[in-house]
Write a protein that holds these residues in place. Sequence first.
Motif, PDB file in Angstrom:
ATOM      1  N   PHE A  55       0.828  -1.206   0.000  1.00 12.77           N
ATOM      2  CA  PHE A  55       0.000   0.000   0.000  1.00 12.77           C
ATOM      3  C   PHE A  55       0.861   1.255   0.000  1.00 12.77           C
TER       4      PHE A  55
ATOM      5  N   PHE B  88       1.157   1.834  -3.631  1.00  6.09           N
ATOM      6  CA  PHE B  88      -0.120   2.386  -4.100  1.00  6.09           C
ATOM      7  C   PHE B  88      -0.196   3.884  -3.803  1.00  6.09           C
ATOM      8  N   ALA B  89       0.183   4.266  -2.579  1.00  5.47           N
ATOM      9  CA  ALA B  89       0.110   5.670  -2.177  1.00  5.47           C
ATOM     10  C   ALA B  89       1.166   6.519  -2.880  1.00  5.47           C
TER      11      ALA B  89
ATOM     12  N   PHE C 277      -0.248   7.252  -6.288  1.00  5.92           N
ATOM     13  CA  PHE C 277      -1.349   8.207  -6.206  1.00  5.92           C
ATOM     14  C   PHE C 277      -0.816   9.615  -5.952  1.00  5.92           C
TER      15      PHE C 277
ATOM     16  N   ALA D  54      -0.430   1.753  -9.215  1.00  5.34           N
ATOM     17  CA  ALA D  54      -1.533   1.040  -8.575  1.00  5.34           C
ATOM     18  C   ALA D  54      -1.623  -0.398  -9.089  1.00  5.34           C
TER      19      ALA D  54
ATOM     20  N   SER E  71     -10.500   3.305  -2.919  1.00 10.07           N
ATOM     21  CA  SER E  71      -9.987   4.553  -3.490  1.00 10.07           C
ATOM     22  C   SER E  71      -9.920   5.641  -2.427  1.00 10.07           C
TER      23      SER E  71
ATOM     24  N   GLU F 162      -9.443   5.160   0.681  1.00 10.18           N
ATOM     25  CA  GLU F 162      -8.379   4.831   1.623  1.00 10.18           C
ATOM     26  C   GLU F 162      -7.033   5.383   1.190  1.00 10.18           C
ATOM     27  N   VAL F 163      -6.723   5.295  -0.098  1.00 12.94           N
ATOM     28  CA  VAL F 163      -5.441   5.810  -0.564  1.00 12.94           C
ATOM     29  C   VAL F 163      -5.412   7.334  -0.505  1.00 12.94           C
TER      30      VAL F 163
ATOM     31  N   THR G 195      -2.503   9.414   1.660  1.00 14.47           N
ATOM     32  CA  THR G 195      -1.688  10.489   1.093  1.00 14.47           C
ATOM     33  C   THR G 195      -1.831  11.777   1.888  1.00 14.47           C
TER      34      THR G 195
ATOM     35  N   ALA H 159       0.322   5.301   4.662  1.00 12.06           N
ATOM     36  CA  ALA H 159      -0.107   3.930   4.404  1.00 12.06           C
ATOM     37  C   ALA H 159       0.230   3.022   5.586  1.00 12.06           C
TER      38      ALA H 159
END
Length: 400
Positions: free
Chosen positions: A52, A55-56, A59, A261, A285, A287-288, A292, A307
């Motif tokens: 994650f 992922f962050a 983003f 992602a 979505s 959550e990310v 951030t 994260a």
Amino acid sequence: MLGLNKKDTSLLLIVVVLTLFAPFILNPFPEGSAMAQFNAGYPDLMQRFVIFGIFAIGFNILFGLTGYLSFGHAAFLGIGSYGAVWMFKLIGMNVLPALVLAVIVSGLFAVLIGYVSLRRSGIYFSILTLAFAQMMFALAYSVLTPITGGETGLQLALDDPRILGSSVAEGGNIPVPSLFGLEMRSSSTLDIGAWEFTFNVGYYFSALVMILAFYLSIRIFRSPFGMMLRAIKSNQTRLNYTGLNPKPYTLAAFVISGMYAGLAGGLMASMDPLAGAERMFWTASGEVVLMTILGGVGTLIGPVLGAGIIKYMENILSKINSDILHSWFAFLPDGLEDFVVAIIYPFIGKGWHLTLGIIFMLVVIFLPGGLVEGGQRIGKWIKSRGKSDSSGKAKTEPAE
């Protein structure tokens, strides 16, 4: 070093040290102690931290640099997971081809979605991305059941026609994801006194990928491309007057973010070969976005910190129940013990979202730059106090 300045090199080294020594850092309390409840150094949770984090980071390249807030980025997380699982089913159990396909497929979808969504900006862009994500969730959940597995998700089976490798492992079981024979689930433990540290292959592979992703994000932030994205965030209208077209840059940022992602989704499938439509739901979505903003929008290490904190609260704070609280406060008189437990219990266990909401509210109000801004303020305060102490001593010391 590696094309980075001194400050960025130090930041990269900090991330490397934290990820490599995470099994020690995240297990500060001995096994069997009352505080062992707060240990987070087990493989599944450590994998979630770094996945994650990727992922962050991706983003943040879109939101932090361009200011375009996407409410549908989880769609690419799910697409990456589906792509990786299909690679496991059709080709083989090596995680590298699965990750490559996950990144490519999510990038292609990002081009399509970004091309349409980026025709608008502001809240309209955010709503478009949310609409696309929910449409893809609906397709994966019901319409495209033969491809996605529908409600149960896409899973491996014994009759999968793998081109490279066997469909059946020893003992008649389904084979597990591996890296040239090194299984992702393989772990070894190290016992030191009352402490037990677990070293997992899947975690260290994911950590290596995250370090590379973090390094790439630094290069993007410091590149002319990153400066152009900052200009778009600052004043896109003024940029248009200069004769520069910002759309190709925003689309590139959207695609890169979507590929990050997809990489995270592919890693999730590599650690646990299952892909479900719930990974594409709007809450993922959101959550990310929280990760951030909590860590610090537009900062390098902030999204990783955000994260880690959210996943820690989701997996550790949510497990604390009333029995554990009573054991902690058993030294208090019965009436006072029940009162303290009644006050604390709504903020833990199933109520951990309430604690997260309070923390998020305080960060937004008092630390708009996230936790990174908080760290910077503390650092400046320490430096200013040190300077004032040294200047005060200089005034009181007699001249020789």
